[in-house]
Motif scaffolding. Sequence first.
Motif, short mmCIF file in Angstrom:
data_model
loop_
_atom_site.label_atom_id
_atom_site.label_comp_id
_atom_site.label_asym_id
_atom_site.label_seq_id
_atom_site.Cartn_x
_atom_site.Cartn_y
_atom_site.Cartn_z
N GLY A 19 60.43 89.32 45.87
CA GLY A 19 60.03 89.11 47.25
C GLY A 19 59.67 87.66 47.49
N SER A 20 59.43 87.34 48.73
CA SER A 20 59.11 85.96 49.07
C SER A 20 57.72 85.79 49.66
N GLY A 21 56.98 86.88 49.85
CA GLY A 21 55.67 86.75 50.46
C GLY A 21 54.69 86.02 49.57
N GLN A 22 54.00 85.01 50.12
CA GLN A 22 53.04 84.23 49.35
C GLN A 22 51.83 83.95 50.22
N PRO A 23 50.65 84.16 49.71
CA PRO A 23 49.46 83.85 50.50
C PRO A 23 49.26 82.35 50.62
N PRO A 24 48.60 81.91 51.67
CA PRO A 24 48.37 80.47 51.86
C PRO A 24 47.25 79.97 50.98
N TYR A 25 47.46 80.10 49.64
CA TYR A 25 46.36 79.80 48.72
C TYR A 25 46.14 78.33 48.56
N GLY A 26 47.06 77.50 49.01
CA GLY A 26 47.01 76.08 48.68
C GLY A 26 46.17 75.22 49.60
N GLN A 27 45.57 75.81 50.65
CA GLN A 27 44.74 74.98 51.51
C GLN A 27 43.57 74.43 50.71
N VAL A 28 43.25 73.20 50.95
CA VAL A 28 42.16 72.56 50.22
C VAL A 28 40.91 72.53 51.08
N ASP A 29 39.83 73.07 50.55
CA ASP A 29 38.51 73.04 51.20
C ASP A 29 37.58 72.32 50.25
N PRO A 30 37.73 71.00 50.11
CA PRO A 30 37.12 70.27 48.99
C PRO A 30 35.62 70.11 49.12
N GLU A 31 34.88 71.12 48.69
CA GLU A 31 33.43 71.09 48.86
C GLU A 31 32.74 70.08 47.96
N HIS A 32 33.49 69.56 46.97
CA HIS A 32 32.88 68.54 46.10
C HIS A 32 33.27 67.14 46.57
N HIS A 33 34.57 66.90 46.75
CA HIS A 33 35.00 65.55 47.07
C HIS A 33 34.76 65.21 48.54
N LEU A 231 29.47 76.13 22.12
CA LEU A 231 29.90 75.45 23.34
C LEU A 231 31.31 75.95 23.67
N VAL A 232 31.39 77.04 24.45
CA VAL A 232 32.64 77.79 24.57
C VAL A 232 33.41 77.52 25.84
N GLY A 233 32.89 76.67 26.75
CA GLY A 233 33.57 76.50 28.02
C GLY A 233 33.59 75.08 28.54
N LEU A 234 34.66 74.75 29.25
CA LEU A 234 34.78 73.51 30.01
C LEU A 234 35.38 73.90 31.35
N GLU A 235 34.64 73.67 32.43
CA GLU A 235 35.12 74.05 33.76
C GLU A 235 36.24 73.11 34.20
N MET A 236 37.44 73.65 34.36
CA MET A 236 38.56 72.87 34.90
C MET A 236 38.69 73.06 36.40
N PHE A 237 38.31 74.23 36.90
CA PHE A 237 38.24 74.46 38.34
C PHE A 237 36.80 74.80 38.68
N ASN A 238 36.21 74.00 39.56
CA ASN A 238 34.88 74.29 40.09
C ASN A 238 35.00 74.25 41.60
N ARG A 239 34.71 75.39 42.25
CA ARG A 239 34.99 75.54 43.67
C ARG A 239 36.48 75.32 43.91
N THR A 240 36.86 74.42 44.79
CA THR A 240 38.29 74.21 45.04
C THR A 240 38.86 73.03 44.24
N ASP A 241 38.07 72.43 43.38
CA ASP A 241 38.48 71.20 42.72
C ASP A 241 39.09 71.42 41.34
N ASP A 242 40.14 70.66 41.07
CA ASP A 242 40.76 70.56 39.76
C ASP A 242 40.17 69.32 39.09
N TYR A 243 39.50 69.51 37.95
CA TYR A 243 38.78 68.40 37.32
C TYR A 243 39.61 67.62 36.30
N LEU A 244 40.90 67.83 36.26
CA LEU A 244 41.72 67.14 35.26
C LEU A 244 41.59 65.63 35.35
#
Length: 432
Positions: A19-33, A231-244
């Motif tokens: 199928g081709s249905g995709q949610p609009p997941y890509g909107q950015v709501d950058p609560e950090h930046h 020390l088992v975790g490193l947050e790569m996504f926090n809220r809407t942000d990609d921390y790479l």
Amino acid sequence: MSGPHLHQCHHDHDRGDHGSGQPPYGQVDPEHHEVAGIGRRTMLAAAGGLLMLAAVPGTARAANAMTAGASTEAAAGASRASLISQGTTLVHADMHNHTVMSDGDGSADQAFASMREAGFDVAALTDHATMFGIGGLSQSEWNTTGNLANAADDPGQFTAIRGFEWSHPLLGHINVWNTSDFADLLRAGSTGSLYRWLTGRPGGLASFNHPGREVGRFSNFSFDAAVREQLVGLEMFNRTDDYLFEGWSSGITSPLVACLNAGWRPGLTGVTDEHGTTWGFHEGKGRSGLWVTENTRAAVFEAMAARRCFATRVSGLRLDATANGIRMGQVIGVTSGDVRFRVDLDRGAVWDGKPLRIQVLRPGTSAPTVVDVIDTLSGSVADFTVPLDAADGNWIVLRISDPDLPNPTPGPSGHPCNDFGVAYSSPWWLRP
């Protein structure tokens, strides 16, 4: 160094029609930046004139009203069974949330029920531990959090966890779970003293939060072998942000590169870091997938300790990956040679056949080196081989991206990861 090889991998499809249905997941709501709407930064006053800069609270909404511009369309999601591994089931987790007991807006007695209703299988409350409890947890509130978690915990169905966020205004914030007490800045005033505190609590687990937001970056990710396994975790996504690439434009090394090159061995995670009143009800914010033997606290902590997890910021995603048959989060035991990867990637019918990319990340200096880019499709198993050499560095991470959307916080010009990050596998290491 030449650029990454781009190729089409072999796919084993578990569906026929796409199928081709995709949610609009890509909107950015950058609560950090960028803080939108009524978002705010809260300054917490602490002893000695120290100012505690808390996380940016999310924009609160009533239970039946969504923040303007935010996406509410969540995928029903993929099935919970891996196509490439046996013995575990996928659970969706959010391990970083706040309430009025620190700098959140919502009452703690509503949080676990909200996250369960939103579809999470595992959830934690992690209010700030500051100085003398000013703007953060007190002993009575710590006890209250434990009582609420015990009341909400439903073994086999929903795992509720008490934790805390050690919060230093310069060195950074670190989540801690599975301890009977908590450490504020009076008990542990530096990363080193927090690590010593943690090693005295076997079974306690911790995570580097929003890495690079505070200038000290965990004493520049100074390595302590005594606490590496906890020390088992490193947050790569926090809220809407990609921390790479957090801080890269200012000349700072990628947090992923800095952390893994220093010798730490965390799993990679995503979190909502919720400060509003709508815990769990946000599409496009960070979340984690955990591969557990059962949905209980003991099994969740075992999966976290094994780094059997992935980071994402879309609901309903299933990601499992093996390297030479070894699951993400583990040591491959290879010095050099071809390594075969298999990646099970699915989000259910809403993404059936959606084009995605798998980027093979290796150690770099200021940013990760991408040694291969594989085109794939959601709803399939990607199978590909990459030549690796421990002389080039000890770790490998897979980043899943949407090639049709840009990374709002890009790295170097032309870098393959300047597209929109969807998920990260936990790392593998080539040698012990």
